[in-house]
Design a protein around this motif. Structure first.
Motif, short mmCIF file in Angstrom:
data_model
loop_
_atom_site.label_atom_id
_atom_site.label_comp_id
_atom_site.label_asym_id
_atom_site.label_seq_id
_atom_site.Cartn_x
_atom_site.Cartn_y
_atom_site.Cartn_z
N SER A 185 0.84 -1.20 0.00
CA SER A 185 0.00 0.00 0.00
C SER A 185 0.87 1.26 0.00
CB SER A 185 -0.96 -0.01 1.18
OG SER A 185 -0.30 -0.40 2.35
N LYS A 186 1.98 1.20 0.73
CA LYS A 186 2.86 2.39 0.72
C LYS A 186 3.64 2.44 -0.59
CE LYS A 186 3.26 2.16 5.69
NZ LYS A 186 2.85 0.76 5.85
N THR A 187 3.99 1.30 -1.14
CA THR A 187 4.68 1.30 -2.43
C THR A 187 3.85 2.06 -3.46
OG1 THR A 187 5.46 -0.92 -1.91
CG2 THR A 187 5.80 -0.16 -4.16
N ASN A 228 10.79 -4.17 -2.47
CA ASN A 228 11.40 -5.45 -2.11
C ASN A 228 10.63 -6.11 -0.98
OD1 ASN A 228 13.79 -7.37 -1.85
ND2 ASN A 228 13.70 -6.49 0.22
N ASP A 229 10.58 -7.41 -0.99
CA ASP A 229 10.10 -8.14 0.19
C ASP A 229 10.83 -9.47 0.26
OD1 ASP A 229 7.52 -7.64 2.13
OD2 ASP A 229 8.08 -9.76 2.00
N ALA A 230 11.14 -9.89 1.47
CA ALA A 230 11.92 -11.12 1.64
C ALA A 230 11.07 -12.36 1.38
CB ALA A 230 12.48 -11.18 3.06
N LYS A 233 6.26 -15.10 -1.95
CA LYS A 233 4.85 -14.94 -2.34
C LYS A 233 4.39 -13.51 -2.13
CE LYS A 233 3.20 -19.61 -1.84
NZ LYS A 233 2.48 -20.56 -1.00
N ARG A 234 4.84 -12.94 -1.05
CA ARG A 234 4.43 -11.55 -0.79
C ARG A 234 5.05 -10.59 -1.79
NH1 ARG A 234 1.75 -10.59 3.94
NH2 ARG A 234 2.62 -8.52 4.26
N SER A 235 6.23 -10.93 -2.31
CA SER A 235 6.81 -10.05 -3.33
C SER A 235 5.93 -10.06 -4.58
CB SER A 235 8.25 -10.46 -3.66
OG SER A 235 8.29 -11.64 -4.42
N HIS A 255 14.49 -9.99 -1.78
CA HIS A 255 15.72 -10.21 -1.00
C HIS A 255 15.46 -9.93 0.47
CE1 HIS A 255 18.77 -10.83 -4.11
NE2 HIS A 255 18.06 -10.01 -4.86
N ASP A 256 16.30 -10.50 1.29
CA ASP A 256 16.29 -10.17 2.71
C ASP A 256 16.87 -8.76 2.84
OD1 ASP A 256 16.88 -9.80 5.38
OD2 ASP A 256 17.56 -11.86 5.69
N ALA A 257 16.07 -7.85 3.39
CA ALA A 257 16.51 -6.44 3.44
C ALA A 257 17.72 -6.23 4.33
CB ALA A 257 15.36 -5.56 3.91
N THR A 258 18.00 -7.15 5.24
CA THR A 258 19.16 -6.93 6.12
C THR A 258 20.46 -7.01 5.32
OG1 THR A 258 19.29 -9.26 6.72
CG2 THR A 258 18.02 -7.85 8.19
N ALA A 282 11.83 2.08 5.27
CA ALA A 282 12.05 0.84 6.04
C ALA A 282 10.82 0.65 6.92
CB ALA A 282 13.32 0.95 6.86
N ASP A 283 9.78 0.09 6.33
CA ASP A 283 8.53 -0.17 7.05
C ASP A 283 8.65 -1.62 7.52
OD1 ASP A 283 5.89 0.45 7.88
OD2 ASP A 283 5.08 -0.64 6.18
N VAL A 284 9.36 -1.79 8.60
CA VAL A 284 9.92 -3.10 8.96
C VAL A 284 8.88 -4.07 9.54
CG1 VAL A 284 12.19 -2.08 9.39
CG2 VAL A 284 10.54 -2.26 11.25
N LYS A 534 2.88 -13.34 12.45
CA LYS A 534 2.82 -14.51 11.58
C LYS A 534 3.60 -14.24 10.29
CE LYS A 534 1.42 -18.33 9.72
NZ LYS A 534 0.39 -18.29 8.74
N ARG A 535 3.49 -12.99 9.81
CA ARG A 535 4.18 -12.70 8.56
C ARG A 535 5.67 -12.90 8.74
NH1 ARG A 535 2.96 -7.23 7.54
NH2 ARG A 535 1.26 -7.06 8.99
N LYS A 536 6.17 -12.49 9.87
CA LYS A 536 7.58 -12.69 10.15
C LYS A 536 7.87 -14.18 10.20
CE LYS A 536 11.65 -11.82 12.25
NZ LYS A 536 12.12 -13.17 12.47
C1 LIG Z 1 4.85 -4.29 7.96
S1 LIG Z 1 4.95 -5.27 6.56
C2 LIG Z 1 5.19 -4.08 5.31
C3 LIG Z 1 3.94 -3.38 4.88
C4 LIG Z 1 4.13 -2.60 3.61
N1 LIG Z 1 5.20 -1.64 3.71
C5 LIG Z 1 2.87 -1.89 3.19
O1 LIG Z 1 2.73 -0.72 3.41
O2 LIG Z 1 2.01 -2.52 2.56
C6 LIG Z 1 6.51 -5.98 6.70
C7 LIG Z 1 6.94 -6.77 5.50
O3 LIG Z 1 8.31 -7.09 5.70
C8 LIG Z 1 8.57 -8.33 5.12
N2 LIG Z 1 9.83 -8.79 5.76
C9 LIG Z 1 10.02 -9.44 6.93
N3 LIG Z 1 11.33 -9.62 7.15
C10 LIG Z 1 11.98 -9.07 6.11
C11 LIG Z 1 13.34 -8.94 5.74
N4 LIG Z 1 14.30 -9.42 6.51
N5 LIG Z 1 13.63 -8.34 4.58
C12 LIG Z 1 12.66 -7.84 3.77
N6 LIG Z 1 11.36 -7.95 4.06
C13 LIG Z 1 11.02 -8.54 5.22
C14 LIG Z 1 7.33 -9.13 5.42
O4 LIG Z 1 7.18 -10.16 4.46
C15 LIG Z 1 6.24 -8.09 5.31
O5 LIG Z 1 5.69 -8.14 4.03
#
Ligand SMILES: C[S@@+](CC[C@H](N)C(=O)[O-])C[C@H]1O[C@@H](n2cnc3c(N)ncnc32)[C@H](O)[C@@H]1O
Length: 885
Positions: A185-187, A228-230, A233-235, A255-258, A282-284, A534-536
């Motif tokens: 949604s923010k993207t 990006n999303d790690a 499926k969510r990507s 990718h893993d954002a870290t 960084a909407d972590v 759960k998403r984490k």
């Molecule tokens: C709070 S949500 C983001 C919501 C999104 N910014 C929006 O506005 O729709 C956090 C997202 O971070 C992803 N995520 C979790 N760990 C991550 C990591 N290490 N690197 C990148 N993405 C990660 C999750 O899959 C989840 O989709």
């Protein structure tokens, strides 16, 4: 999904556990009644009550608000001129009809603009689902919302989630990275910001003379959003969510954002350099405890340990973002949690690791969004452990004599240091510049936002003290101490040294995030189906891949070494899954990207998505790793492009080097996509480096089966039309002014070209012009008319001239949305020819009567996309699919 369903089911049953009544505006008509979900969690309540974050006199209101269902909020797509006319329709047509209504003797409020969102582009609505479904004016309004959401003019989005992009000040030339982007949604807001003002700039550029257009890039933005999303499926949910915006300035990565990889682009002297970003979001991942008003899982699963689990990942993501930021650039850190361990503690820790305030500072944004009620970031806080014991400092944790396992995840970094508290100390980190949004302030969710600015290049990153390693070290130390005590020998100094050695070792090798082989203690990661927790967990429990194995080394590079641009080498080759196929898959798992089925204005399509399990259409995989099709750019003089440029008299000022296809051979066999130059550089310069690009480009042209050799098979895709239309020559343009023409073309499929003077001649105004045109694709341009029967806005639509008819190439839902918006017409689209019912199995036109051309992909877009990848699939799917007539 599950949560909401159970929440509403409970309500029907009379509820269990939820309190009734109370709150402002409660009544049958409004949503301001407590919903009967079990909105109880003693630890959660205790934590916030005793934390000192909420002033005592506000507690009752805070807690009561958290238990009420969130109002529905939605946003207009600010960058689209079209969307602004939709806003006008809302204000002038719907709001008056929705004002002053009552339902079951209770007043019902009309939607109102969010006071802090610029230009009235975001709205909130408190009317409940029953009202929306049963009260006729609201029902009509719901239809309008569904139609406009489907075509991308409106997005449903939680109010607080709209804040971070508003503080990013994105400009069209910015390189923007959204590190944790799904569901997107923010993207979407970031993309809109990149395209702000494009329509006007493009018009100006087209009106200019001159052979080259390097300076203003034809009005198109030169910037780019990388989302990006790690989670794989969510990507792909990101693709779905952003598709309606049709942006060529978007790349989706997985990718893993870290340890997000550094990307090569062109340097100033024909050399290559790593891309540095102007803006990063960084909407972590977070515990999401500010989302209790919509996420039932928070009530069920919240535990004090959730924040400990996520803190380190949050710090690492922020630090990696700061590394990749340009000097002078800004990164926005945000969470939907109210817990300082996930917020202020993360900011302080990241700034400290990057070298302090000389390198990174928190920007004062007090003057921004003045109508937004907020509280400053906190400079002092306590930490609540899993046994609900409060700690004021890490020293208190160290002195605690409970088992190390109970305390293991609490680290020194989670506490405020003494200097944060000294408000007049100019060297302390100004955490109060962050924004805290509490639910009771403006009837929203809870949220945290901070804007950070990079002031100098970051050369060294201070190491982290890992909670897990610390646990091991302390446990060992304790065991050793006990052993010594038992033996009544030994000195405490050597015990401390042993522990310290472990901690030092920890500095060398940072802790790897949880993986299946390194699972989190169960209590700490409760698995509410849709909760952010759960998403984490979903990510952490993904099947182990070489990628996960590589993690530790790369994280070491990110957090310990000086700023090294990360180049991913050891990952297995990952090739793109066919997008259409994956979208289907993503549709089924979408938890947040779309209106929930129980949402009153969730479209049928959205509902079916939720009801369909993620099975059946699994993308191709290689040993569990998704296979993606590569992105191959066409040479500027490719014969297909020559044909297209010639047929449409496309201006020579339109760039030829940004067209690509999605197959390894680089052959334009079905679709040709268009992207921007920066995306082209990224995709080509980083090819073969095992980077996980999952999406880029807007489908611009699609190859159509045609009956005659001289008909150009490349028809313009509706999604690519706004980018191309201004550069098309007069030869392929049909101009109209009258409302009746537009309505007729929208309403009727395949209107006859030779009906002149006869009943049902819906295209009388353009009939002569259409007859002059050769067969194939063209565009309809409706100009700004002034007469009563004329249109007062500009519209451009793709049209197909067949031998006997001319047909708008628009999907039905788009036709319906336009009919409703422009003509207040809610009736069905008609197919007077009935030819679609006799639609052949494959998308060949040769079997059609009268030589009509069916714009298959417009009627069955997913099928055609899938067919592009696998011809067998095409036949099977078309056989199985029932035309929606
Ligand atoms: C709070 S949500 C983001 C919501 C999104 N910014 C929006 O506005 O729709 C956090 C997202 O971070 C992803 N995520 C979790 N760990 C991550 C990591 N290490 N690197 C990148 N993405 C990660 C999750 O899959 C989840 O989709």
């Amino acid at each position: 999904m599950g949560r909401n369903k159970s929440a509403w089911r409970n309500e029907k049953k009379g509820g269990r556990g939820g309190k009734k009544g109370g709150g402002q505006g409660s009544g049958k008509g409004d949503r301001y009644a407590y919903v009967s979900i079990p909105s109880e969690n003693a630890k959660y309540e205790r934590y916030y009550k005793e934390s000192g974050l909420i002033p005592e006199e506000e507690w009752d209101e805070f807690w009561a608000t958290l238990k009420r269902t969130l109002p529905t909020t939605f946003r207009f797509t600010g960058s689209k001129g079209h969307a602004l006319s939709v806003l006008k329709t809302l204000q002038e047509v719907y709001v008056p009809h929705l004002s002053g209504l009552t339902w079951e003797d209770q007043p019902v409020s009309p939607p109102t603009p969010l006071p802090w969102f610029p230009d009235n582009l975001a709205w909130t609505m408190t009317a409940g689902k029953t009202v929306i479904r049963r009260c006729p004016p609201f029902k009509r309004f719901q239809n309008f919302l569904v139609a406009e959401t489907t075509v991308g003019n409106i997005s449903r989005q939680e109010a607080v989630s709209m804040i971070p992009p508003l503080l990013m000040d994105i400009e069209p030339h910015h390189a923007v990275l959204d590190m944790c982007a799904a569901p997107g949604s923010k993207t979407a807001q970031l993309i809109e910001a990149i395209h702000a003002g494009e329509e006007t700039r493009t018009e100006e550029a087209i009106a200019q003379d001159g052979p080259t257009d390097k300076i203003n890039n034809g009005g198109r933005p030169t910037g780019l959003v990388i989302a990006n999303d790690a989670d794989y499926k969510r990507s792909h949910m990101l693709i779905h969510q952003t598709k309606r915006l049709n942006s060529p300035n978007l790349i989706v990565t997985n990718h893993d954002a870290t340890w997000f990889p550094s990307l090569l682009i062109s340097g100033p002297n024909e050399d290559k350099e790593y891309l540095k970003y102007d803006r990063i979001l960084a909407d972590v991942p977070c515990t999401g405890d500010g989302t209790a008003r919509k996420n039932y899982g928070v009530w069920r699963d919240w535990s004090p340990g959730g924040a400990f689990n996520l803190h380190l990942t949050q710090v690492r993501i922020l630090v990696r973002g700061l590394q990749m930021l340009k000097v002078g650039g800004r990164i926005i850190y945000s969470t939907c949690s109210m817990n300082p361990v996930e917020n202020e503690a993360v900011l302080a820790s990241a700034i400290d690791r990057c070298g302090g305030l000389d390198k990174v500072n928190i920007v004062n944004v007090d003057h921004r969004l003045p109508e937004l009620k907020r509280r400053p970031g906190v400079t002092n806080w306590k930490v609540f452990d899993r046994d609900c014991v409060w700690f004021n400092s890490f020293e208190e944790v160290e002195k605690d004599n409970r088992s190390m396992e109970r305390l293991s995840r609490i680290t020194r970094e989670m506490f405020p240091t003494e200097d944060y508290k000294e408000l007049d100390d100019p060297t302390r980190i100004p955490l109060e510049r962050a924004i805290r949004v509490y639910p009771h302030l403006q009837d929203t969710g809870g949220f945290f936002i901070a804007v950070l600015e990079k002031k100098m290049e970051i050369k060294t990153i201070k190491p982290e003290i890992s909670g897990r390693k610390k646990m091991v070290a302390m446990a060992k130390a304790e065991a050793f101490k006990r052993e010594k005590e038992d033996a009544a020998v030994g000195d405490t100094e050597s015990v401390e040294i042993a522990a310290k050695d472990e901690l030092d070792e920890d500095i060398e090798i940072p802790e790897a995030p949880a993986t299946p082989s390194n699972p989190e203690p169960e209590e700490l990661i409760p698995g509410a189906p849709e909760s952010p927790i759960k998403r984490k967990l979903e990510i952490d429990s993904a099947p182990p891949t070489p990628l996960a194995i590589k993690k530790t080394k790369l994280e070491t590079e990110v957090t310990v070494e000086s700023e090294v641009d990360i180049e991913v080498k050891a990952e297995p080759e990952v090739i793109a899954e066919p997008e259409a196929e994956i979208e289907t898959e993503a549709d089924a798992i979408s938890a947040e990207a779309h209106p929930m089925p129980s949402e009153p204005w969730a479209s049928k399509k959205d509902e079916s998505r939720y009801n369909t399990p993620a099975e059946g259409k699994v993308g191709r995989r290689n040993g569990g790793i998704p296979i993606e099709e590569p992105f191959k750019f066409l040479a500027a003089d490719h014969p297909a492009l020559n044909h297209i440029f010639e047929f449409y008299s496309l201006s020579s000022r339109f760039p030829r080097n940004c067209f690509l296809v999605r197959n390894a051979e680089g052959i334009p066999s079905r679709a040709i996509y268009f992207t921007c130059d920066l995306a082209r550089q990224i995709l080509t310069y980083n090819e073969g480096k095992n980077l996980k690009f999952v999406h880029c480009g807007v489908k611009a042209f699609f190859k159509q089966d045609v009956q005659e050799l001289d008909v150009c098979p490349w028809r313009i895709q509706n999604e690519g039309l706004p980018i191309i239309e201004g550069w098309i020559g007069e030869d392929r343009i049909v101009r109209a002014k009258k409302r009746i023409t537009v309505r007729g073309l929208l309403k009727e499929l395949f209107p006859k070209v030779n009906a002149e003077g006869h009943e049902g001649d819906v295209i009388a105004e353009i009939e002569q012009r259409v007859r002059e045109l050769s067969m194939g694709c063209c565009i309809l341009k409706v100009g700004l008319g002034e007469g009563e029967e004329e249109f007062d806005q500009k519209i451009v639509l793709p049209l197909w001239r067949s031998r006997f008819s001319c047909n708008l190439m628009l999907p039905k839902d788009e036709r319906r949305a336009m009919l409703m918006r422009l003509f207040n017409d809610e009736e069905e689209v008609v197919d007077s020819t009935n030819k679609n019912r006799a639609r052949p199995r494959a998308n060949t036109n040769s079997e059609l009567p009268d030589g009509e051309v069916l714009p298959d992909s417009e009627v069955f877009p997913d099928i055609e996309d899938a067919a592009e990848v696998d011809p067998e699939l095409e036949v099977q799917d078309i056989e199985g699919e029932k035309p929606d007539l």
